[in-house]
Every structure is written in structure tokens, then in C-alpha cells.
Design a protein around this motif. Structure first.
Motif, mmCIF file in Angstrom:
data_model
loop_
_atom_site.group_PDB
_atom_site.id
_atom_site.type_symbol
_atom_site.label_atom_id
_atom_site.label_comp_id
_atom_site.label_asym_id
_atom_site.label_seq_id
_atom_site.Cartn_x
_atom_site.Cartn_y
_atom_site.Cartn_z
ATOM 1 N N GLY A 263 0.804 -1.220 0.000
ATOM 2 C CA GLY A 263 0.000 0.000 0.000
ATOM 3 C C GLY A 263 0.837 1.269 0.000
ATOM 4 N N ARG A 264 2.069 1.156 -0.444
ATOM 5 C CA ARG A 264 2.982 2.304 -0.379
ATOM 6 C C ARG A 264 2.508 3.469 -1.251
ATOM 7 N N LYS A 265 2.950 4.654 -0.881
ATOM 8 C CA LYS A 265 2.739 5.869 -1.656
ATOM 9 C C LYS A 265 4.087 6.326 -2.218
ATOM 10 N N PRO A 266 4.104 7.201 -3.196
ATOM 11 C CA PRO A 266 5.379 7.799 -3.610
ATOM 12 C C PRO A 266 6.083 8.378 -2.388
ATOM 13 N N LEU A 267 7.390 8.163 -2.323
ATOM 14 C CA LEU A 267 8.148 8.549 -1.130
ATOM 15 C C LEU A 267 8.959 9.808 -1.401
ATOM 16 N N LEU A 268 8.846 10.757 -0.487
ATOM 17 C CA LEU A 268 9.630 11.983 -0.529
ATOM 18 C C LEU A 268 10.663 11.884 0.585
ATOM 19 N N LEU A 269 11.941 11.771 0.223
ATOM 20 C CA LEU A 269 13.015 11.673 1.203
ATOM 21 C C LEU A 269 13.562 13.076 1.450
ATOM 22 N N ARG A 270 13.348 13.557 2.669
ATOM 23 C CA ARG A 270 13.641 14.954 2.980
ATOM 24 C C ARG A 270 14.797 15.054 3.971
ATOM 25 N N GLY A 271 15.469 16.197 3.952
ATOM 26 C CA GLY A 271 16.590 16.409 4.857
ATOM 27 C C GLY A 271 17.583 17.378 4.256
ATOM 28 N N LYS B 101 6.234 19.349 -18.587
ATOM 29 C CA LYS B 101 5.430 20.515 -18.977
ATOM 30 C C LYS B 101 4.277 20.115 -19.893
ATOM 31 N N LYS B 102 4.453 19.005 -20.600
ATOM 32 C CA LYS B 102 3.445 18.580 -21.575
ATOM 33 C C LYS B 102 2.346 17.725 -20.948
ATOM 34 N N ASN B 103 2.743 16.843 -20.055
ATOM 35 C CA ASN B 103 1.777 15.867 -19.556
ATOM 36 C C ASN B 103 2.271 15.301 -18.233
ATOM 37 N N LEU B 104 1.396 15.176 -17.262
ATOM 38 C CA LEU B 104 1.774 14.602 -15.976
ATOM 39 C C LEU B 104 1.219 13.192 -15.794
ATOM 40 N N ASP B 105 0.739 12.603 -16.878
ATOM 41 C CA ASP B 105 0.266 11.216 -16.805
ATOM 42 C C ASP B 105 1.452 10.302 -16.523
ATOM 43 N N PRO B 106 1.455 9.556 -15.429
ATOM 44 C CA PRO B 106 2.642 8.789 -15.029
ATOM 45 C C PRO B 106 3.032 7.692 -16.014
ATOM 46 N N ALA B 107 2.062 7.026 -16.634
ATOM 47 C CA ALA B 107 2.420 5.968 -17.587
ATOM 48 C C ALA B 107 3.166 6.559 -18.776
ATOM 49 N N GLY B 108 2.668 7.689 -19.279
ATOM 50 C CA GLY B 108 3.344 8.347 -20.389
ATOM 51 C C GLY B 108 4.708 8.877 -19.998
ATOM 52 N N LEU B 109 4.799 9.440 -18.810
ATOM 53 C CA LEU B 109 6.088 9.943 -18.334
ATOM 54 C C LEU B 109 7.113 8.819 -18.235
ATOM 55 N N LYS C 52 4.750 18.128 -8.652
ATOM 56 C CA LYS C 52 3.299 17.991 -8.798
ATOM 57 C C LYS C 52 2.914 16.624 -9.354
ATOM 58 N N SER C 53 3.802 16.024 -10.147
ATOM 59 C CA SER C 53 3.474 14.738 -10.783
ATOM 60 C C SER C 53 3.367 13.594 -9.784
ATOM 61 N N LEU C 54 3.990 13.738 -8.607
ATOM 62 C CA LEU C 54 4.040 12.627 -7.659
ATOM 63 C C LEU C 54 2.652 12.164 -7.246
ATOM 64 N N ARG C 55 1.725 13.100 -7.082
ATOM 65 C CA ARG C 55 0.377 12.713 -6.655
ATOM 66 C C ARG C 55 -0.286 11.809 -7.678
ATOM 67 N N TYR C 56 0.024 12.001 -8.961
ATOM 68 C CA TYR C 56 -0.611 11.198 -10.008
ATOM 69 C C TYR C 56 -0.044 9.787 -10.057
ATOM 70 N N PHE C 57 1.212 9.615 -9.606
ATOM 71 C CA PHE C 57 1.744 8.263 -9.508
ATOM 72 C C PHE C 57 0.943 7.467 -8.477
ATOM 73 N N TYR C 58 0.561 8.115 -7.405
ATOM 74 C CA TYR C 58 -0.243 7.435 -6.396
ATOM 75 C C TYR C 58 -1.647 7.129 -6.917
ATOM 76 N N GLU C 59 -2.234 8.066 -7.621
ATOM 77 C CA GLU C 59 -3.621 7.916 -8.060
ATOM 78 C C GLU C 59 -3.762 6.999 -9.272
ATOM 79 N N LYS C 60 -2.804 7.059 -10.211
ATOM 80 C CA LYS C 60 -2.966 6.356 -11.489
ATOM 81 C C LYS C 60 -1.951 5.243 -11.740
ATOM 82 N N TYR C 61 -0.851 5.240 -11.005
ATOM 83 C CA TYR C 61 0.223 4.279 -11.288
ATOM 84 C C TYR C 61 0.824 3.782 -9.970
ATOM 85 N N PRO C 62 -0.009 3.258 -9.066
ATOM 86 C CA PRO C 62 0.435 2.985 -7.697
ATOM 87 C C PRO C 62 1.458 1.868 -7.563
ATOM 88 N N ARG C 63 1.551 0.972 -8.541
ATOM 89 C CA ARG C 63 2.508 -0.137 -8.417
ATOM 90 C C ARG C 63 3.944 0.291 -8.724
#
Length: 442
Positions: free
Chosen positions: A22-30, A66-74, A106-117
Motif C-alpha cells: 500500500g505504499r505511496k510515492p516517497l519523498l526523502l527529505r533532509g 510541462k506537456k503531460n503529468l500522466d505517469p504511464a506516459g512519463l 506535482k506529478s508525484l500525486r498522479y503516480f499514487y492515483e494512477k500508477y500505484p505499483r
């Protein structure tokens, strides 16, 4: 550095994330140079494929977002660009220096919504600045972990002293270390103060056993930090940032005074510069709390803040402190660097308080005629508030701690110093090198 990678506590956190269905895209901060990129690359070895995009050096990639944030296409475009297959379940996709491309953030949210694996991790050295300009960019869709420079136990393990680490972690005020072992740990602890926790400096000392090379590395890291100040120029002149950065190194004990921080700069401007250094992880605030109950952050006074620097090695290097005096002394206070013990203690508490949230450090102070008192740090363990007084040597009065215990009706406190573990009437003693045990013992 990856070929000689030194194991970090974050490694197990990253492995658990990778195995979580059930993981989400990970943001490693520091902060910059804490070892984020190396840790992700090591995790990448566990995948069939590893695709890394650096948005600083791979500027052409920005156009994809800039053209598309669809994760599969990216992923198809990035696969062609990197010549690495990007396949869900087989590839770890790594976006480094992502702050340079806000559209990629901004694209990270779409990986969770449309390309979670698809396994995807993002990191960046000035990430907090980019995130502050993209409000609610990924609430509920992005998982954050926070990474810090080496802790003392990580440093011990880097030196191959795993047995000392295990013995130390198993010790407590009721079960102290044998005195010869304690003395060994104090000597290694003093070396750690000089080396600091920056991964490159730690790796150099682990490899050579010499301090000189690490000092050159620290100089290069400090130059990098100062070079970064020019990247903030739209918000703040680099000269002001540098003045405030220097003042952080000099105002390490007591309330941070804005008037002392930058010549001919108003308090509001200094505060803004300090907040930017805090966002960059170069300065760590320790905020006053009334400590009348939990959570500690419920009754803070943001007008009273101590500020500690991000690393003891960097602190000592910038101030040009004589390193040999620290190695030869049994009491840091005798060489007028008692602040060093407080800095170390705060950083260890921060590094060991967990990686899942942006932790805060708290203190307590009371200014009264004939009865002033200050507690260096307060932590919360479960429903219990634990006051901590830091001593730079092997002894010291406990007036402030006793005042606090009586006023807040708390049974026991903590003294951390160069002493071995011990139990006293109203407080327990933890060696400075083992202060993180407060989080892993019950």
C-alpha cells in the motif's frame, strides 16, 4: 561513495517502504549532504532496474513534465531517455534534486492515483523551499521520511564497533557499562564531535582513521552551503544569510538574539533569514514550552528559541576551535565549549526521534529574580514528559532540574554528561554518547 556505502538507520525504513503493497510515492527529505542520494541508490540494487533522474544536471527532462503529468506516459519517455526499462514492480524510479522542477513535484500525486505499483522516490537538497510554494501538493498521496547526518551509534557501526553499539544500547542507569568500556566510548565520542555526522567526513575517518582529511571535506561542505545562499537571492541577499549563519554558530547558548545576528539588518529580516536556514536544515530551533502537559508543542513560546547548528563538526570547523584540546580534556566546559555538549545532545535527540515526521526540539526557561532556571531539552515518551539537563563534564549542580521537577510535579529527570550510567535520588544519568537510549528503552 556507494561502493563503500556505510549502513544507515534509514536503510531499513526504505526497505519496509519498498515491500509495502500500500505504499505511496516517497519523498526523502533532509538537509544537503545528509546521504539521501546514496541511500536510495543502495536500495536500487534490490530492484531489477534502477532509473535515476537528476533535475539539476538533466535539464532537458523538465520538458517532459510541462506537456503531460500522466505517469504511464512519463515513464515511457523517461525510459527512452535513460535507456532503462521502467516497469512497475521491477524498477525503482528516483527523482533527485526534484526541487529544480516544480512540475515533477506535482506529478508525484498522479503516480499514487494512477500508477500505484510503480516504486518512486524523490529527494532534493533544497526541497523544503519548493514544497512551500506548492501548498497541499500531495496531502494524503505522498509519504515523507526525514533523513539526518550520522548519529553516534551509526558512527560506531561505521567504525566496525558493532559490539560497542549493542552493549551501549543494552545499558541503562540500572545496568551501567563496565568502567573501562565507558572510557573507551567517551574517547570515541570526542572523535565523533570533531568528525561530525556528515557522511563524507564519516566515511573518510572510517577509511583512514585520520582527522585531517575530514577537516578538508568539512570545508568543502561549508562552501557548498554558502554557495546555496545565492539560490535564495530572490528571497534574501546571500550576505544577510551568511551573517545569520555565522551568528547561529556563535549564539548556541541561551535565547537567540536577532540584534546580534546581522549588522544593519532589521529584526524582521533577520528572522526571515533564520527561518530560511531552518528550512534548509542548517539551523535547528529549540523552542520554549510551558510543559504543563502533552503534547509539548501545545504551549510553546515562539519568541523564545535557542538555535543550534546542524552538525558538531561544522560548528567546530567554522569557529576554528582547537581540536586537540577537546581530545585531551575530560570536561568540555573547561575549554569554554560547553555549548558543544548541548548541540550534540539536541542533534542526537532529533536524529533518534523517528523518521516519519518533522520533529521539534523543546526547552523550558524561567526568568525570576533569585530563582531563574533552564532545562536544556524536554522530550515526550508516551504520556510522560522527560526533562534533560546537559552537563559538559562529569559533574554539576542540578538546581534547574530540581526546580522543574517540583513545579511540574514530575518524579524524575535526566542528567546527561561524560559520566557512566547511574541512578541518583531524583534523576537518572545517561552518558552523552547514549542519550538516544531515552527513545529505545522503557
Amino acid at each position: 561513495m556507494e561502493n563503500g556505502y556505510l549502513n544507515r538507520n534509514i536503510d531499513s525504513v526504505l526497505k519496509d517502504w519498498a515491500c509495502d503493497e500500500g505504499r505511496k510515492p516517497l519523498l526523502l527529505r533532509g538537509m544537503r549532504q545528509a546521504g539521501k542520494t546514496s541511500a536510495v541508490r543502495v536500495l536500487g540494487r534490490q530492484f531489477k532496474y534502477f532509473a535515476e533522474i537528476n533535475f539539476d544536471s538533466d535539464s532537458d527532462v523538465h520538458s517532459f513534465f510541462k506537456k503531460n503529468l500522466d505517469p504511464a506516459g512519463l515513464c515511457k519517455q523517461l525510459s527512452l531517455y535513460t535507456r532503462v526499462p521502467i516497469s512497475p514492480g521491477e524498477t525503482l524510479l528516483f527523482f533527485d534534486e526534484i526541487q529544480s522542477c516544480p512540475d515533477a513535484v506535482k506529478s508525484l500525486r498522479y503516480f499514487y492515483e494512477k500508477y500505484p505499483r510503480q516504486h518512486i522516490i524523490a529527494a532534493g537538497s533544497l526541497l523544503e523551499f519548493a514544497l512551500s510554494e506548492i501548498p497541499s501538493f500531495g496531502v494524503g498521496r505522498i509519504h515523507s521520511e526525514y533523513m539526518f547526518p550520522f548519529s553516534f551509534y551509526e558512527f560506531l557501526n561505521a567504525l566496525g564497533e558493532n559490539m560497542l553499539t549493542e552493549a551501549c544500547m543494552a545499558s541503562s542507569p540500572g545496568n551501567p557499562l563496565p568502567e573501562p568500556v565507558h572510557r573507551q566510548l567517551v574517547e570515541i565520542f570526542k572523535i565523533f564531535l570533531l568528525v561530525g555526522g556528515m557522511p563524507e567526513a564519516v566515511a573518510d575517518y572510517a577509511r583512514t582513521g585520520e582527522l585531517l582529511g575530514g577537516q578538508k571535506i568539512l570545508e568543502d561542505i561549508i562552501i557548498t552551503f554558502r554557495d546555496d545562499f545565492s539560490k535564495y537571492k530572490s528571497r534574501m541577499p546571500s550576505l544577510v544569510l551568511n551573517e545569520v549563519f555565522e551568528s547561529v554558530m556563535r549564539q548556541t547558548q541561551g535565547k537567540f538574539i536577532y540584534e546580534r545576528a546581522a549588522v544593519e539588518t532589521g529584526n524582521a529580516r533577520v528572522k526571515q533569514a533564520l527561518d530560511m536556514l531552518i528550512m534548509a536544515g542548517l539551523a535547528i530551533p529549540v523552542t520554549h514550552t510551558s510543559a504543563n502537559g502533552i503534547p509539548l508543542g501545545a504551549e510553546i513560546n515562539p519568541k523564545y528559541r535557542r538555535i543550534i547548528p546542524c552538525d558538531t563538526g561544522i560548528f567546530l570547523h567554522i569557529l576554528g576551535i582547537d581540536k586537540t584540546r577537546i581530545l585531551l580534556s575530560d570536561d568540555l566546559k573547561t575549554i569554554n565549549y560547553g555549548a558543544l555538549a548541548e548541540i550534540y545532545a539536541g542533534l542526537e535527540l532529533l536524529k533518534n526521534s523517528g523518521t516519519h515526521a518533522q520533529r521539534q526540539l523543546y526547552c523550558w526557561s524561567r526568568e525570576k529574580a533569585q530563582s531563574s532556571a533552564q532545562i536544556d531539552y524536554l522530550i515526550q515518551r508516551g504520556t510522560v514528559i522527560i526533562p534533560i539537563e546537559v552537563k559538559s563534564g562529569t559533574q554539576g549542580g542540578m538546581k534547574s532540574l530540581n526546580i522543574f521537577l517540583k513545579e511540574k510535579n514530575i518524579n524524575r529527570g535526566i542528567r546527561t554528561s561524560l559520566e557512566n550510567f547511574a541512578i541518583e535520588d531524583t534523576f537518572d544519568i545517561y552518558p552523552l554518547y547514549a542519550i538516544s537510549n531515552l527513545y529505545n528503552q522503557r
